[in-house]
Write a protein that holds these residues in place. Structure first.
Motif: not given
Ligand code: HEC
Ligand code: HEC
Length: 367
Positions: A211-216, A288-298, A335-339, A344-350
């Motif tokens: 459900i979280d992924e769909q809403l994300g 894509r694959n952002v969950a694997l590429t920390a840290p973030y931004m230039h 954005l609410t904490p739920e959103k 986050l669920a969406f980003l992990h889905m990638l």
């Protein structure tokens, strides 16, 4: 002689001259070897391939050896793969700035090498237009591989294994930087990530999103802001303008200021073009694959995806170049904490484990 025939002679001269020049830039050795068709996921557009550098079995295999070859660096300790490792979606070991062969730190975070064949700008500031051009830079960069191309080429030429591989891929045993770049570019173009759970949903393949992924997924495609204001707001996360879902890349590949700062130490594209309107603009990276590429931004300023989401939720910092799509520098996205959790669920889905574990991308050893 009338002016018409003078013009003709000038034009003819210019044509012959241009042919001569082209000859030097683009040497006669061309693609050889066995044509290779690289499978493209069905939710992606056709891949643009430069006519002078089509895929061949031999070219991709050679590019893979070169990508992992430490002899491209000044003291033979660093390969492209040292900062672009497959297990981390071709980024480096989680440090903010990559360290080059002399122990010097750069000022930018190593970029993920994912689906780059479709891009038309390379590096955070977009300063190169093709992969073939881009690849010439890291070797010469004094805080990266710190080597001259003549030296690097001489080392490859002296290894009995390489000249036959160049012969197979390009029809010549004489190695040069242009051919090295073409081979590596072929290999990088094969680095296609298109088998995450998100792709399966997009293609209608068997994967049941939570459900979280769909809403994300939906949230990233909804406009931000208060619907009551009558400006089309949907209280969404408003990511899709710059990281669109269509075409599979999760980036528009363009340059934007996403509101990280109000004053700039790194001018981004402005440092390249010298134009005030480009200051603070950077290339949109793929999600894509952002969950694997920390840290973030230039500059790797955010350690976690939660921090990234908080940045966008805050609306970012106003400046004269902040992007029109960063519409909520006043008030934030709220954005609410739920959103946030759904995002986050969406980003992990990638995350695409078939991509990072693909045997065709791993170190092939010495040629
Ligand atoms: C010392 C670490 C390091 C090494 C070694 C290195 N890179 Fe990079 N790479 C980076 C960093 C940092 C950036 C971003 C630099 C910038 O934007 O100015 C980058 C950016 C890139 C990009 C641009 C990606 C995009 O989305 O625009 C490509 C392609 C790339 N590197 C390929 C290579 C290749 C090929 C080699 C070997 C010839 C190589 N790199 C060696 C750290 C490194
Ligand atoms: C105005 C265009 C724009 C919008 C809207 C936008 N982004 Fe970005 N995004 C960028 C740019 C540009 C960067 C790189 C900025 C930099 O490093 O200076 C970036 C970087 C990122 C990164 C870091 C990736 C990496 O490899 O370092 C993530 C994650 C991200 N965005 C997620 C999102 C999410 C989630 C949303 C929606 C809440 C969003 N973005 C909305 C343009 C945008």
């Amino acid at each position: 002689m009338n002016s018409g025939s003078k013009l003709l002679i000038v034009l003819l001269g210019a044509f012959v001259f241009a042919q001569g020049c082209r000859h030097e830039v683009d040497p006669p050795p061309g693609p050889r070897g066995t044509p290779l068709t690289v499978p493209i996921p069905s939710n992606f557009p056709a891949m643009p391939i430069p006519p002078n550098n089509p895929f061949t079995v031999e070219g991709v295999a050679l590019g893979r050896f070169l990508f992992y070859d430490e002899r491209l660096s000044g003291n033979n300790t660093q390969a492209c793969a040292s900062c672009h490792a497959p297990q981390l979606a071709f980024t480096d070991n989680g440090t903010r700035f990559s360290t080059g062969i002399d122990g010097l730190e750069g000022s930018r975070n190593a970029m993920a090498l994912v689906n780059l064949a479709w891009d038309t700008r390379y590096f955070w500031d977009g300063r190169r237009a093709t992969l073939e051009e881009q690849i010439l830079d890291p070797v010469m960069n004094p805080i990266e591989m710190h080597e001259t191309w003549p030296n690097a080429v001489a080392k490859l030429q002296a290894d009995p294994a390489y000249p036959p591989l160049f012969e197979g891929a390009f029809g010549t045993t004489t190695i040069d930087s242009v051919l090295v770049a073409r081979a590596i570019a072929q290999f990088i173009r094969t680095m296609i990530s298109g088998n995450s759970n998100f792709d399966k949903v997009q293609r209608g393949e068997p994967y049941l999103p939570t459900i979280d992924e769909q809403l994300g997924i939906a949230l990233t495609q909804q406009e931000g802001g208060n619907p009551a204001l009558g400006l089309g707001g949907q209280w969404g996360a408003d990511c899709f303008h710059c990281h669109p879902h269509g075409g599979g890349r999760m980036t528009d590949g363009l340059l934007h200021n996403n509101g990280l700062d109000s004053e700039f130490t790194d001018l981004g594209a402005g440092g390249v073009t010298g134009l005030p309107q480009d200051i603070g603009r950077f290339k949109t990276p793929t999600l894509r694959n952002v969950a694997l590429t920390a840290p973030y931004m230039h500059d790797g300023r955010f350690q976690t995806l939660e921090e990234v989401i908080d940045h966008y939720n805050s609306g970012g910092h106003p400046s004269s170049t902040v992007d029109p799509f960063m519409k909520y520098t006043q008030g934030g996205l709220q954005l609410t904490p739920e959103k946030k959790q759904q995002l986050l669920a969406f980003l992990h889905m990638l995350t695409d484990m078939d991509f990072v574990n693909n045997p065709a991308f791993q170190d092939p050893g010495t040629p």
